[in-house]
Design a protein around this motif. Sequence first.
Motif, PDB file in Angstrom:
ATOM      1  N   UNK A   1      17.427 -41.675  27.814  1.00  0.00           N
ATOM      2  CA  UNK A   1      17.656 -41.661  26.633  1.00  0.00           C
ATOM      3  C   UNK A   1      17.015 -43.131  26.640  1.00  0.00           C
ATOM      4  N   UNK A   2      17.188 -43.894  28.002  1.00  0.00           N
ATOM      5  CA  UNK A   2      15.862 -45.240  27.669  1.00  0.00           C
ATOM      6  C   UNK A   2      14.869 -44.697  27.932  1.00  0.00           C
ATOM      7  N   UNK A   3      14.616 -44.153  28.906  1.00  0.00           N
ATOM      8  CA  UNK A   3      13.246 -43.920  29.746  1.00  0.00           C
ATOM      9  C   UNK A   3      12.914 -42.530  29.772  1.00  0.00           C
ATOM     10  N   UNK A   4      11.904 -41.811  29.264  1.00  0.00           N
ATOM     11  CA  UNK A   4      11.674 -40.830  29.828  1.00  0.00           C
ATOM     12  C   UNK A   4      10.573 -40.585  30.809  1.00  0.00           C
ATOM     13  N   UNK A   5      11.318 -39.989  31.593  1.00  0.00           N
ATOM     14  CA  UNK A   5      11.484 -40.432  33.564  1.00  0.00           C
ATOM     15  C   UNK A   5      10.412 -39.149  33.272  1.00  0.00           C
ATOM     16  N   UNK A   6       9.644 -38.187  32.819  1.00  0.00           N
ATOM     17  CA  UNK A   6       9.162 -37.240  33.664  1.00  0.00           C
ATOM     18  C   UNK A   6       7.383 -37.706  32.838  1.00  0.00           C
TER      19      UNK A   6
ATOM     20  N   UNK B   1      13.848 -40.822  15.077  1.00  0.00           N
ATOM     21  CA  UNK B   1      14.587 -39.445  14.628  1.00  0.00           C
ATOM     22  C   UNK B   1      15.132 -39.153  16.129  1.00  0.00           C
ATOM     23  N   UNK B   2      14.724 -38.769  17.064  1.00  0.00           N
ATOM     24  CA  UNK B   2      14.978 -38.703  18.295  1.00  0.00           C
ATOM     25  C   UNK B   2      16.979 -39.248  18.242  1.00  0.00           C
ATOM     26  N   UNK B   3      16.752 -40.150  18.280  1.00  0.00           N
ATOM     27  CA  UNK B   3      17.877 -40.958  18.142  1.00  0.00           C
ATOM     28  C   UNK B   3      18.842 -40.209  16.372  1.00  0.00           C
ATOM     29  N   UNK B   4      18.724 -40.039  16.070  1.00  0.00           N
ATOM     30  CA  UNK B   4      19.543 -39.213  14.685  1.00  0.00           C
ATOM     31  C   UNK B   4      19.473 -37.974  15.647  1.00  0.00           C
ATOM     32  N   UNK B   5      18.727 -37.686  15.916  1.00  0.00           N
ATOM     33  CA  UNK B   5      18.842 -35.965  16.752  1.00  0.00           C
ATOM     34  C   UNK B   5      19.967 -35.637  17.345  1.00  0.00           C
ATOM     35  N   UNK B   6      20.196 -36.729  18.609  1.00  0.00           N
ATOM     36  CA  UNK B   6      20.988 -37.188  19.443  1.00  0.00           C
ATOM     37  C   UNK B   6      22.586 -37.837  19.151  1.00  0.00           C
TER      38      UNK B   6
ATOM     39  N   UNK C   1      26.428 -41.802  23.563  1.00  0.00           N
ATOM     40  CA  UNK C   1      25.749 -42.114  24.184  1.00  0.00           C
ATOM     41  C   UNK C   1      25.132 -42.903  23.124  1.00  0.00           C
ATOM     42  N   UNK C   2      24.578 -42.907  21.764  1.00  0.00           N
ATOM     43  CA  UNK C   2      24.269 -43.246  20.658  1.00  0.00           C
ATOM     44  C   UNK C   2      24.786 -44.909  20.322  1.00  0.00           C
ATOM     45  N   UNK C   3      26.097 -44.164  20.157  1.00  0.00           N
ATOM     46  CA  UNK C   3      26.508 -45.785  20.414  1.00  0.00           C
ATOM     47  C   UNK C   3      27.350 -47.190  20.912  1.00  0.00           C
ATOM     48  N   UNK C   4      27.253 -46.785  22.158  1.00  0.00           N
ATOM     49  CA  UNK C   4      27.092 -47.004  23.376  1.00  0.00           C
ATOM     50  C   UNK C   4      25.720 -47.656  24.155  1.00  0.00           C
TER      51      UNK C   4
ATOM     52  N   UNK D   1      18.578 -49.332  24.350  1.00  0.00           N
ATOM     53  CA  UNK D   1      17.438 -48.084  24.720  1.00  0.00           C
ATOM     54  C   UNK D   1      16.196 -48.586  23.540  1.00  0.00           C
ATOM     55  N   UNK D   2      16.594 -49.788  22.380  1.00  0.00           N
ATOM     56  CA  UNK D   2      15.918 -49.218  21.492  1.00  0.00           C
ATOM     57  C   UNK D   2      14.822 -50.571  22.217  1.00  0.00           C
ATOM     58  N   UNK D   3      15.975 -51.469  22.620  1.00  0.00           N
ATOM     59  CA  UNK D   3      14.393 -53.022  23.006  1.00  0.00           C
ATOM     60  C   UNK D   3      13.839 -52.117  24.300  1.00  0.00           C
ATOM     61  N   UNK D   4      14.138 -51.236  25.270  1.00  0.00           N
ATOM     62  CA  UNK D   4      13.580 -50.777  25.849  1.00  0.00           C
ATOM     63  C   UNK D   4      12.001 -50.398  25.475  1.00  0.00           C
ATOM     64  N   UNK D   5      12.367 -48.813  24.685  1.00  0.00           N
ATOM     65  CA  UNK D   5      10.844 -48.775  23.411  1.00  0.00           C
ATOM     66  C   UNK D   5       9.971 -49.851  23.024  1.00  0.00           C
ATOM     67  N   UNK D   6      10.706 -50.823  22.763  1.00  0.00           N
ATOM     68  CA  UNK D   6       9.937 -51.427  22.020  1.00  0.00           C
ATOM     69  C   UNK D   6       9.578 -52.725  22.940  1.00  0.00           C
TER      70      UNK D   6
END
Length: 309
Positions: free
Chosen positions: A147-152, A224-229, A236-239, A244-249
């Motif tokens: 969730x935090x990073x797309x490893x692939x 949108x991914x977060x909404x799907x998940x 996962x989304x709650x905690x 995860x958003x901070x890491x994306x930004x």
Amino acid sequence: MKNVVTIVLPAYNASEYLSETINSVLSQTFPDFELLVIDDGSTDNTTDIVRDFCQRDSRMRLISQKNQGVSVARNTGIKMAQGEFIAFIDSDDLWMPNKLAMHVQHLRANPNLGLSYARVEFMTFDGKPTGKYSNPRLVNISAKDLYEENAAVTPSNAVISRTALEQVGGFDGELSGAADAELFLRVKCHGWQVEGIDQVLVLYRTSLGGMSSQLYKMEEDWNLLSQKAQVYAPELIKHDYKQARAMLLRYLARRTLRLELSSELGIKFMNRALKSEWTLIFKEPRRTILTAVAVYGKFFISSMRGSNS
């Protein structure tokens, strides 16, 4: 099943690099595969290139459809796949010759492994090496990690068990850039193991240029991914949403540097990252501090140059 691996290659007006990509697939040391090229309504000579290859190699098939987007094109390939494992490659990326051999060995060694990936080397849009590599977590992968990073990094790096795909479904057609990350997260959340191989097996072509709108689109896709998940991984989304958003930004702030966008835009993304989860400085000090120094440093240098001119 006629082949061990089905390779799905979506192509839309892909003539510039398509031949090089197909050659990297046909040069695999593991030969037991079928290559499905899904032409997604191209208007250039993409289909002519693929037909020429099909005449020379019986492992290839061309499937044409009206333009519906890359996720739908990949799903078309999944539906027609005959392989035990399904691999994906984009029309401008390249594979190392031993890629399939390594992944088949990896997946067959562990029946619970749903997704296998490796490390990626980044190249410029004209195919020159950058000397930069992905350095993802490779073992003991959790849903939080994905969730935090797309490893692939890219769909071109993923080889997925057919059984896993049949259970979780294909790519979400409402997503574009984050469709692969969402699928990989879904695989993990349905109980499959996800692991990486500590070798560079993919050459990933990075964008020729950049616009701020592309980065905002990436953020929109992630939301949108977060909404799907939220549907299949609510805890996962709650905690983990804020971190995860901070890491994306933070990643988007770093992208402004790579794409040589304005320093003001980098500052905006970095400020929002720290506002979302300021403790990222302590949780991931190296990445966070290095990104902050680079972004704020560029802004400071730009301001100094402006005042001296």
